[in-house]
Design an enzyme around this catalytic site. Structure first.
Site, short mmCIF file in Angstrom:
data_model
loop_
_atom_site.label_atom_id
_atom_site.label_comp_id
_atom_site.label_asym_id
_atom_site.label_seq_id
_atom_site.Cartn_x
_atom_site.Cartn_y
_atom_site.Cartn_z
N ARG A 6 0.81 -1.28 -0.06
CA ARG A 6 0.03 -0.12 0.03
C ARG A 6 0.68 1.31 -0.02
O ARG A 6 0.53 2.38 -0.64
CB ARG A 6 -0.93 -0.07 1.14
CG ARG A 6 -0.14 0.20 2.55
CD ARG A 6 -1.26 0.40 3.54
NE ARG A 6 -0.62 0.37 4.89
CZ ARG A 6 -1.10 0.95 6.17
NH1 ARG A 6 -2.24 1.35 6.10
NH2 ARG A 6 -0.52 0.66 7.25
N SER A 33 -5.27 5.70 5.12
CA SER A 33 -4.94 4.22 5.17
C SER A 33 -4.44 3.71 3.66
O SER A 33 -3.61 2.93 3.76
CB SER A 33 -6.33 3.48 5.65
OG SER A 33 -6.52 3.85 6.98
N GLU A 54 -19.45 3.94 -1.20
CA GLU A 54 -18.65 3.00 -2.32
C GLU A 54 -19.59 2.91 -3.48
O GLU A 54 -18.45 3.06 -4.70
CB GLU A 54 -18.09 1.58 -1.94
CG GLU A 54 -17.29 1.52 -0.66
CD GLU A 54 -17.70 1.96 0.73
OE1 GLU A 54 -19.17 2.00 0.94
OE2 GLU A 54 -16.97 2.08 1.79
N PHE A 79 -14.52 -3.44 1.76
CA PHE A 79 -15.53 -2.55 1.47
C PHE A 79 -15.69 -2.46 -0.16
O PHE A 79 -16.70 -2.22 -0.85
CB PHE A 79 -15.50 -1.18 2.14
CG PHE A 79 -14.95 -1.23 3.59
CD1 PHE A 79 -15.67 -2.28 4.24
CD2 PHE A 79 -14.26 -0.24 4.03
CE1 PHE A 79 -15.63 -2.08 5.58
CE2 PHE A 79 -14.17 -0.25 5.47
CZ PHE A 79 -14.58 -1.27 6.31
N HIS A 105 -5.59 -3.54 2.47
CA HIS A 105 -5.98 -4.34 3.73
C HIS A 105 -6.58 -5.80 3.19
O HIS A 105 -7.50 -6.33 3.74
CB HIS A 105 -6.81 -3.62 4.40
CG HIS A 105 -6.12 -2.48 5.07
ND1 HIS A 105 -5.70 -1.33 4.33
CD2 HIS A 105 -5.95 -2.17 6.46
CE1 HIS A 105 -5.07 -0.49 5.05
NE2 HIS A 105 -5.13 -0.83 6.40
N ASP A 113 -7.35 -5.96 13.28
CA ASP A 113 -8.70 -5.36 12.73
C ASP A 113 -9.91 -6.27 12.65
O ASP A 113 -11.01 -6.26 12.81
CB ASP A 113 -8.74 -4.66 11.23
CG ASP A 113 -7.93 -3.23 11.34
OD1 ASP A 113 -7.75 -2.83 12.54
OD2 ASP A 113 -7.67 -2.60 10.32
N ARG A 163 -1.68 -4.35 3.73
CA ARG A 163 -1.50 -3.55 4.95
C ARG A 163 0.21 -3.79 5.69
O ARG A 163 0.85 -2.95 5.88
CB ARG A 163 -2.30 -3.42 6.19
CG ARG A 163 -1.71 -2.70 7.34
CD ARG A 163 -3.12 -2.98 8.47
NE ARG A 163 -2.75 -2.22 9.64
CZ ARG A 163 -3.43 -2.15 10.69
NH1 ARG A 163 -4.49 -3.24 10.67
NH2 ARG A 163 -3.27 -1.42 11.72
#
Length: 309
Positions: A6, A33, A54, A79, A105, A113, A163
């Site tokens: 990322r 993020s 989204e 998402f 992620h 998470d 991540r």
């Protein structure tokens, strides 16, 4: 050296924006993020934060693409693949629109998470869509090449990032090409075909196996769709058995793609190593890799059983 894919995305997107004023970036309130925030800070006029919406993210990006821009949209994989799926299917893929979907992620290495944020089904979702290219880089170096390269490709692309920090295992001088895999280590007893973080785990496992007299070939299959059919057939013919490794469900991911090719073109035994029909859970990345059998020690044990070693 270790670096998160990322981070490489954010840095490369910024450089791409400096070179090409047709590049625009959009995020669903997660640009800090995904690291798209670097682009936002320098080019606020070419950045849109849609908020936690989204479907709007994909819809607005489609409008930009139809006006000749190259939109890079980013959010967490959990998402960006599920909430706007209908928009991705009908706007991006059905119309073959030039949208770059960057999902961070992914996998269990998202860590603390927890299971709701650890996306393990995204490859299956995205590769089922006509016109969609699905990419998953082995490290930060390959990520940079992909972010640059897909700007030249006209059509929807799904780029799967993470991540966690990955070891750099690819050659900076080696060009990336959509639809091509790469042999990183040669061997004649079995082929380990990995994607993403699991490429470095495959290399670690191959080193351990070599100490036990088992020579494993390691292939980086960062282009999952289209996949390198010729390379897979070559490896099947030369090593006889194939093991696939992915930080994803064993259903519908890299392993499924490999089996689809080999079952039609050169059937050989295939072992799929991934998440066995489970959701993720909260924990430290290394602990979770061990829990789900994705660490190098677990891989070695599974490979030995598979090949009868």
């Amino acid at each position: 050296m270790e670096k998160a894919t990322r981070d490489a995305f954010g840095e490369t997107l910024l450089e791409l924006g400096r070179k090409n004023d047709k590049i625009v970036a959009l995020s669903a309130d997660l640009q800090d993020s995904t690291k798209a925030i670097l682009f936002q800070k320098e080019f606020p006029e070419r950045f849109i934060n849609t908020g936690i919406a989204e479907q709007d993210l994909i819809g607005i990006a489609a409008g930009y693409a139809l006006e000749g821009f190259i939109p890079y949209v980013s959010s967490f994989a959990s998402f960006i693949t599920t909430r706007p799926f209908d928009m991705i299917r009908m706007l991006a893929c059905y119309n073959n629109i030039n949208i770059k979907i960057v999902a961070t992620h992914t996998g269990v290495t998202v860590g603390e998470d927890g299971g709701s944020a650890q996306m393990l089904e995204d490859i299956a979702i995205m590769r089922a869509l006509p016109n969609m290219v699905v990419l998953c880089p082995a490290d930060a170096v390959e990520t940079q090449k992909m972010v640059d390269g897909i700007a030249e490709y006209n059509g929807p692309v799904y780029l799967r990032l993470a991540r966690a920090k990955y070891p750099v295992v690819t050659d900076e001088e080696k060009a990336f090409e959509i639809g091509k895999g790469q042999i990183l280590r040669d061997g004649g007893d079995v082929t380990l075909v990995g994607t993403g973080l699991m490429v470095s785990k495959a290399l670690e496992a191959a080193e351990i196996l070599a100490g036990e007299g088992i020579e494993a070939r390691v292939v980086n299959m960062s282009s999952i769709k289209p996949i390198d059919r010729d390379l897979l057939v070559k490896c099947a013919k030369e090593t006889g058995k194939i093991v696939t490794l992915e930080e994803h469900q064993v259903i519908g991911g890299l392993g499924g793609a490999v089996c689809e090719v080999l079952s039609q073109e050169y059937p050989v035994p295939v072992k799929i190593i991934g998440v066995e029909n489970r959701f993720g859970q909260s924990g430290k990345p290394d602990e979770l890799l061990e829990e789900y059998g994705l660490d190098s020690k677990s891989i070695v044990g599974k490979v030995k059983v598979f090949i009868g070693g």
